[in-house]
Design an enzyme around this catalytic site. Structure first.
Site, PDB file in Angstrom:
ATOM      1  N   GLY A  35      12.797   0.259   6.004  1.00  6.43           N
ATOM      2  CA  GLY A  35      11.446  -0.206   5.785  1.00  6.43           C
ATOM      3  C   GLY A  35      11.273  -1.669   6.124  1.00  6.43           C
ATOM      4  O   GLY A  35      10.910  -2.036   7.234  1.00  6.43           O
TER       5      GLY A  35
ATOM      6  N   GLN B 154       2.147   9.962   7.707  1.00  7.68           N
ATOM      7  CA  GLN B 154       2.394  10.107   6.276  1.00  7.68           C
ATOM      8  C   GLN B 154       1.055  10.330   5.583  1.00  7.68           C
ATOM      9  O   GLN B 154       0.165   9.483   5.637  1.00  7.68           O
ATOM     10  CB  GLN B 154       3.093   8.894   5.673  1.00  7.68           C
ATOM     11  CG  GLN B 154       3.518   9.158   4.227  1.00  7.68           C
ATOM     12  CD  GLN B 154       4.008   7.939   3.482  1.00  7.68           C
ATOM     13  OE1 GLN B 154       3.217   7.070   3.144  1.00  7.68           O
ATOM     14  NE2 GLN B 154       5.312   7.878   3.237  1.00  7.68           N
TER      15      GLN B 154
ATOM     16  N   TYR C 194       2.418   8.123  -6.729  1.00  4.76           N
ATOM     17  CA  TYR C 194       1.120   8.570  -6.223  1.00  4.76           C
ATOM     18  C   TYR C 194       0.893  10.032  -6.631  1.00  4.76           C
ATOM     19  O   TYR C 194       1.608  10.569  -7.484  1.00  4.76           O
ATOM     20  CB  TYR C 194       1.026   8.318  -4.719  1.00  4.76           C
ATOM     21  CG  TYR C 194       1.100   6.843  -4.394  1.00  4.76           C
ATOM     22  CD1 TYR C 194       0.125   5.962  -4.861  1.00  4.76           C
ATOM     23  CD2 TYR C 194       2.167   6.312  -3.675  1.00  4.76           C
ATOM     24  CE1 TYR C 194       0.193   4.596  -4.609  1.00  4.76           C
ATOM     25  CE2 TYR C 194       2.256   4.946  -3.425  1.00  4.76           C
ATOM     26  CZ  TYR C 194       1.261   4.095  -3.891  1.00  4.76           C
ATOM     27  OH  TYR C 194       1.338   2.750  -3.645  1.00  4.76           O
TER      28      TYR C 194
END
Length: 376
Positions: free
Chosen positions: A327, A99, A182
């Site tokens: 996750g 990632q 982000y």
């Protein structure tokens, strides 16, 4: 409902995944001086039964993140460290994407890595995110007003360089971190991007940066490029009115899908990311899967955020998604796929204190590689 739909193979880009359960990127900040270690290798190898492991966010260049000890991928030592990990994951029968991550305006100039970089905190516009808490900096300061990026092509080149290094390091593909407020999300969001050039203003202009990054990544990895998006926003002080959100992400997803990505992962609305600032919730609550799934025709579709195995089984069986990413439960259950296959509960208790490290941490294995497997 077809039995064990989650456990069936699926083609993603140029590779076949052995199941449809992905391990989502999870920041664990255990990379001293940004370099991955044998302990990190052990962590990922423990979880190699996932259909696809997506690495923790890997910084494409030095940035002063809220997470000390986040790993990077800008030099040859990084490449060697990650190659050690991908080789081991492959030997264990797993597949792994990197990632790629640029945090943009949610870096801090006083963080050690930002000081080493010798560059300002960069963002689309000189607009500070509200909130933040840099616990590893004295006084635990919040976000600062960033410096507007003069030429976005320079950052796109950094993404491409990171992808070249990820290829050298043996990753099976790359996932662009376009979620959670982000840099990619900052360009997309009209509250963070007030540019008046070709990179801001209209939806098409705000989408340009992320789309050009994806094109650059595809020059390196071909069909093995993915993107993660969180249209509901909220986290890191992003979020637009509902209609603008729908219009912006509908355009971006449609154009990204034309690039024939390996997959697009859609992050659902969750209350945990619905940050409240000045009495106002920053998330734009809507059904992310229902709103955008129909636009994706050429790429596989994965869904993330509070997706249980039961919900994932239903969504895959009904053809609504091609797979799921999990996750938090992957932190605590290295044998998550085996537990699902054998009907075992996900009952390990999370070690909250050791989810991330801090300046006083010494034993980085605790809460990282010490979660027990079930008895089969």
């Amino acid at each position: 409902m077809a039995p064990n739909a989650l456990l069936t193979p699926v083609q993603v880009g140029s590779i076949e995944l052995k199941n449809r359960i992905g391990m989502s990127a999870l920041t664990r900040n255990r990379a001293p001086e940004t370099y991955p270690t044998d302990l990190i290798k052990e962590y990922y190898v423990q979880r190699a039964s996932a259909g696809l492991i997506v690495s923790e966010g890997i910084l494409i260049t030095r940035q002063g993140t809220e997470w000390p000890y986040a790993p990077g991928i800008w030099d040859d030592k990084h490449v060697a460290g990650w190659k050690n990990i991908t080789d081991a994951v492959h030997a264990a029968g797993g597949k792994m994407y990197a990632q790629l991550w640029h945090v943009g305006r949610v870096a801090h100039p006083d963080a050690p890595e930002q000081k080493l970089a010798g560059t300002p905190v960069y963002a689309p516009s000189a607009i500070s995110a509200r909130g933040g808490k840099f616990r590893h900096i004295p006084g635990t300061p919040g976000y600062v007003t960033p410096t507007a990026i003069d030429d976005p092509w320079k950052i796109i080149a950094q993404f491409k360089h990171a992808a070249i290094n990820a290829k050298k390091a043996g990753f099976d593909g790359v996932e662009l971190h376009g979620a959670n407020g982000y840099l990619i999300a900052q360009f997309l969001d009209s509250t963070a991007n007030k540019r008046t050039d070709e990179w801001g203003g209209s939806i098409e202009n705000r989408s340009r940066f992320g789309l050009e990054v994806l094109k650059a990544l595809k020059e390196v990895f071909g069909p093995d490029v993915a993107v993660k998006l969180s249209p509901a926003g909220g986290y890191n002080d992003v979020g637009m009115p509902l209609q603008e959100t729908l219009d912006t992400f509908s355009y971006f997803i449609t154009e990204a899908d034309k690039l024939n990505l390996s997959y697009i992962v859609l992050v659902r609305y969750t209350a945990g990311f619905d940050i409240e600032i000045d009495g106002v919730h920053r998330s734009t609550k809507h059904d992310v899967l229902e709103s955008y799934r129909h636009l994706i025709k050429n790429s596989k579709v994965f869904v993330n955020a509070e997706v249980t195995p039961e919900l994932g089984e239903k969504l895959v069986s009904e053809g609504k998604v091609d797979g799921i990413f999990i996750g938090f439960n992957y932190i605590t259950h290295p044998d998550l796929v085996e537990r699902i296959a054998h009907g075992k509960p996900l009952d390990n208790i999370p070690d909250i204190k050791h989810l991330q490290t801090n300046k006083d941490s010494g034993d980085w294995a605790t809460g990282f590689t010490d979660y027990p497997r079930a008895v089969y």
